[in-house]
Design an enzyme around this catalytic site. Structure first.
Site, short mmCIF file in Angstrom:
data_model
loop_
_atom_site.label_atom_id
_atom_site.label_comp_id
_atom_site.label_asym_id
_atom_site.label_seq_id
_atom_site.Cartn_x
_atom_site.Cartn_y
_atom_site.Cartn_z
N GLU A 110 0.83 -1.21 0.00
CA GLU A 110 0.00 0.00 0.00
C GLU A 110 0.86 1.26 0.00
O GLU A 110 0.50 2.27 -0.61
CB GLU A 110 -0.95 0.00 1.20
CG GLU A 110 -1.93 -1.17 1.22
CD GLU A 110 -2.69 -1.33 -0.08
OE1 GLU A 110 -3.00 -0.32 -0.74
OE2 GLU A 110 -2.97 -2.49 -0.47
N HIS A 117 1.67 7.62 -6.25
CA HIS A 117 0.90 8.86 -6.26
C HIS A 117 1.81 10.08 -6.16
O HIS A 117 1.65 11.05 -6.90
CB HIS A 117 -0.10 8.85 -5.10
CG HIS A 117 -1.03 10.00 -5.09
ND1 HIS A 117 -1.57 10.53 -3.95
CD2 HIS A 117 -1.53 10.77 -6.11
CE1 HIS A 117 -2.36 11.55 -4.26
NE2 HIS A 117 -2.35 11.71 -5.55
#
Length: 241
Positions: A110, A117
């Site tokens: 994650e 991002h």
């Protein structure tokens, strides 16, 4: 010669192409069973550093200069995800406080999305842009297809439904490089930051590899479903020709 069952709105539920759906369902079930089995196995293997999933995530994010992402607990099992809109990394109950190799690996995965991002990873950006389109397609594709069948094989409605379903499949395909890249980043970050030893990183790769199979199976199932729709309805007009 066109046989009578081509005109039945229920033909699509028992024709031979249904085997494509069965194949997709079997692939998805096998992938799900595999990831649960592997995660369960390595959830029983404690990392030698004793670092929990949440602690590993904090170290990884700090190492990448990411200070604006919160880490939160979320209920459920394997419900871990990175919320790029709100910059929140959510770790499930089975990962947040666990010091197992599996938990640390999932947390690192994650974090891989958070790094993507931050660095504007193109496939992630594309997937984010496709989210509203995929949600719209997922919601309306089947109602339109069914409505087209019931309205005397309205080809326009059916084809619009198929196009919307294609958007869902496209989203699934774009998801694959995003997930594989996040897993690759996770393995490297765990090793580079001394969170896991090299042999433990190999175990993490097994966990993340099994998880990746669920995305592959999902994409395969979507492609098979789309193929079935094209076989059933592609090029057919109202007269069944």
């Amino acid at each position: 010669m066109i046989t009578a069952y081509y005109y039945s709105p229920f033909y699509m539920f028992w024709d031979p192409t249904y085997w494509l759906i069965i194949a997709g369902a079997v692939l998805s079930l096998l992938a799900s069973a595999r990831v649960n089995s592997v995660f369960r196995k390595y959830s029983g293997v404690r990392s030698r550093t004793g670092m929990t999933g949440a602690e590993a995530a904090r170290r990884i994010l700090m190492s990448q200069g990411i200070t604006d992402v919160r880490i939160e607990r979320v209920n459920g099992k394997l419900t871990d995800h990175y919320d790029s809109k709100n910059k929140v990394l959510r770790l499930s109950d089975s990962v947040y406080d666990s010091a197992s190799v599996a938990a640390v690996g999932v947390a690192a995965h994650e974090c891989g999305h958070a790094v993507q991002h931050q660095r504007a990873y193109v496939p992630l950006t594309l997937r984010s842009a496709l989210v509203p389109v995929a949600n719209f397609g997922s919601m309306l594709s089947w109602p339109l297809i069914i409505a087209g069948i019931l309205l005397s094989w309205n080809q326009t409605l059916i084809m619009i439904g198929i196009i919307l379903f294609s958007a869902v499949v496209l989203f699934q395909l774009v998801t694959l490089p995003v997930e594989f890249n996040a897993s690759g980043r996770a393995a490297a970050l765990l090793a580079d930051n001394g969170i896991l030893y090299q042999e433990e990183v190999k175990d993490v790769k097994r966990v993340l590899g099994a998880a990746a199979l669920t995305y592959v199976a999902g994409a395969a199932a979507g492609i098979l479903q789309l193929l079935r729709l094209l076989i059933l309805f592609g090029g057919r007009n109202r007269d069944g020709r």
